[in-house]
Design a protein around this motif. Structure first.
Motif, PDB file in Angstrom:
ATOM      1  N   GLN A  53       0.829  -1.202   0.000  1.00 44.70           N
ATOM      2  CA  GLN A  53       0.000   0.000   0.000  1.00 44.70           C
ATOM      3  C   GLN A  53       0.860   1.246   0.000  1.00 44.70           C
ATOM      4  O   GLN A  53       1.989   1.234   0.489  1.00 44.70           O
ATOM      5  CB  GLN A  53      -0.970   0.018   1.174  1.00 44.70           C
ATOM      6  CG  GLN A  53      -0.351   0.164   2.529  1.00 44.70           C
ATOM      7  CD  GLN A  53      -1.393   0.080   3.642  1.00 44.70           C
ATOM      8  OE1 GLN A  53      -2.568  -0.186   3.401  1.00 44.70           O
ATOM      9  NE2 GLN A  53      -0.967   0.314   4.856  1.00 44.70           N
ATOM     10  N   LYS A  73      -3.909   0.142  -2.606  1.00 42.00           N
ATOM     11  CA  LYS A  73      -3.243  -1.154  -2.438  1.00 42.00           C
ATOM     12  C   LYS A  73      -2.811  -1.643  -3.817  1.00 42.00           C
ATOM     13  O   LYS A  73      -3.560  -1.563  -4.782  1.00 42.00           O
ATOM     14  CB  LYS A  73      -4.173  -2.141  -1.763  1.00 42.00           C
ATOM     15  CG  LYS A  73      -4.446  -1.759  -0.316  1.00 42.00           C
ATOM     16  CD  LYS A  73      -5.213  -2.825   0.395  1.00 42.00           C
ATOM     17  CE  LYS A  73      -5.258  -2.550   1.864  1.00 42.00           C
ATOM     18  NZ  LYS A  73      -6.345  -1.699   2.294  1.00 42.00           N
ATOM     19  N   TYR A 104     -17.339  -0.891   0.787  1.00 49.23           N
ATOM     20  CA  TYR A 104     -17.526  -1.506   2.102  1.00 49.23           C
ATOM     21  C   TYR A 104     -18.082  -0.452   3.048  1.00 49.23           C
ATOM     22  O   TYR A 104     -18.064   0.740   2.749  1.00 49.23           O
ATOM     23  CB  TYR A 104     -16.214  -2.102   2.637  1.00 49.23           C
ATOM     24  CG  TYR A 104     -15.161  -1.075   2.994  1.00 49.23           C
ATOM     25  CD1 TYR A 104     -15.019  -0.619   4.304  1.00 49.23           C
ATOM     26  CD2 TYR A 104     -14.297  -0.558   2.026  1.00 49.23           C
ATOM     27  CE1 TYR A 104     -14.049   0.323   4.639  1.00 49.23           C
ATOM     28  CE2 TYR A 104     -13.333   0.380   2.350  1.00 49.23           C
ATOM     29  CZ  TYR A 104     -13.211   0.811   3.651  1.00 49.23           C
ATOM     30  OH  TYR A 104     -12.263   1.744   3.973  1.00 49.23           O
ATOM     31  N   ASN A 106     -17.592   1.531   6.392  1.00 52.68           N
ATOM     32  CA  ASN A 106     -16.573   1.899   7.375  1.00 52.68           C
ATOM     33  C   ASN A 106     -17.146   1.649   8.767  1.00 52.68           C
ATOM     34  O   ASN A 106     -18.178   2.214   9.137  1.00 52.68           O
ATOM     35  CB  ASN A 106     -16.190   3.372   7.194  1.00 52.68           C
ATOM     36  CG  ASN A 106     -15.090   3.805   8.122  1.00 52.68           C
ATOM     37  OD1 ASN A 106     -15.078   3.486   9.310  1.00 52.68           O
ATOM     38  ND2 ASN A 106     -14.157   4.580   7.598  1.00 52.68           N
ATOM     39  N   TRP A 114     -14.578   3.125   0.050  1.00 53.56           N
ATOM     40  CA  TRP A 114     -14.070   2.373  -1.097  1.00 53.56           C
ATOM     41  C   TRP A 114     -12.649   1.903  -0.833  1.00 53.56           C
ATOM     42  O   TRP A 114     -11.816   2.664  -0.370  1.00 53.56           O
ATOM     43  CB  TRP A 114     -14.087   3.240  -2.356  1.00 53.56           C
ATOM     44  CG  TRP A 114     -15.465   3.580  -2.789  1.00 53.56           C
ATOM     45  CD1 TRP A 114     -16.180   4.702  -2.460  1.00 53.56           C
ATOM     46  CD2 TRP A 114     -16.314   2.790  -3.614  1.00 53.56           C
ATOM     47  NE1 TRP A 114     -17.419   4.653  -3.038  1.00 53.56           N
ATOM     48  CE2 TRP A 114     -17.527   3.489  -3.751  1.00 53.56           C
ATOM     49  CE3 TRP A 114     -16.177   1.565  -4.250  1.00 53.56           C
ATOM     50  CZ2 TRP A 114     -18.594   2.994  -4.506  1.00 53.56           C
ATOM     51  CZ3 TRP A 114     -17.226   1.081  -5.006  1.00 53.56           C
ATOM     52  CH2 TRP A 114     -18.412   1.791  -5.122  1.00 53.56           C
ATOM     53  N   SER A 115     -12.381   0.661  -1.162  1.00 52.55           N
ATOM     54  CA  SER A 115     -11.033   0.119  -1.152  1.00 52.55           C
ATOM     55  C   SER A 115     -10.538   0.155  -2.593  1.00 52.55           C
ATOM     56  O   SER A 115     -11.176  -0.409  -3.487  1.00 52.55           O
ATOM     57  CB  SER A 115     -11.042  -1.326  -0.631  1.00 52.55           C
ATOM     58  OG  SER A 115      -9.763  -1.890  -0.748  1.00 52.55           O
ATOM     59  N   ARG A 117      -7.643  -0.706  -5.351  1.00 52.29           N
ATOM     60  CA  ARG A 117      -6.510  -1.585  -5.641  1.00 52.29           C
ATOM     61  C   ARG A 117      -6.017  -1.328  -7.059  1.00 52.29           C
ATOM     62  O   ARG A 117      -6.752  -0.838  -7.909  1.00 52.29           O
ATOM     63  CB  ARG A 117      -6.903  -3.055  -5.500  1.00 52.29           C
ATOM     64  CG  ARG A 117      -7.137  -3.433  -4.056  1.00 52.29           C
ATOM     65  CD  ARG A 117      -7.318  -4.916  -3.887  1.00 52.29           C
ATOM     66  NE  ARG A 117      -7.434  -5.213  -2.471  1.00 52.29           N
ATOM     67  CZ  ARG A 117      -6.966  -6.297  -1.906  1.00 52.29           C
ATOM     68  NH1 ARG A 117      -6.361  -7.214  -2.643  1.00 52.29           N
ATOM     69  NH2 ARG A 117      -7.101  -6.500  -0.627  1.00 52.29           N
TER      70      ARG A 117
END
Length: 141
Positions: A53, A73, A104, A106, A114-115, A117
């Motif tokens: 990350q 990430k 997701y 929190n 938001w994650s 990648r």
């Protein structure tokens, strides 16, 4: 529901004004698998790649100050390298390839988050030079 797993997104959708590296590239720890004295590093569930990350600052002037810095990430077998710094800039501009977004909730705020990648980090592309028509006139590339 047709959407399953991470949603493919482009760099321009996530960072339309660009972004800048403001932290070091770090390997993500798998806190569930680690134990006292034994660190286990996270691997992507789908690809098996190691997860790294890096903190980046969103260059969008309309983003609130508390939301400017996000973690991206990067899935890679080796530690990604931050591009070379550009003279006169306090931060390193960067772009990402192979981006996905996963929604997701929190746990701290109860809000949607938001994650983000990616599969690669690189220097930004320079502005494209206009293409020429057969008549020699510039057209948008």
């Amino acid at each position: 529901m047709a959407i399953q797993g991470p949603i493919p997104v482009s760099f321009d959708q996530v960072f339309p004004h660009g972004c800048y590296v403001v932290g070091e590239v770090e390997q993500v720890k798998d806190f569930d698998a680690s134990s006292k004295g034994r660190t286990v590093y996270a691997k992507d569930k789908n690809t098996g790649e190691l997860v790294w990350q890096v903190a980046v600052m969103d260059a969008d002037p309309t983003v609130k100050a508390g939301q400017k810095t996000v973690s991206v990430k990067i899935l890679s077998p080796v530690q990604p390298v931050v591009p070379a710094a550009l003279p006169g800039l306090p931060f390193v501009p960067v772009e990402f390839d192979g981006m996905t977004a996963t929604a997701y909730v929190n746990q701290n705020t109860g809000r949607l988050a938001w994650s983000i990648r990616a599969t690669a980090m690189r220097p930004p592309r320079t502005a494209a030079t206009p293409a020429k028509t057969s008549a020699g006139k510039d057209i948008a590339a």
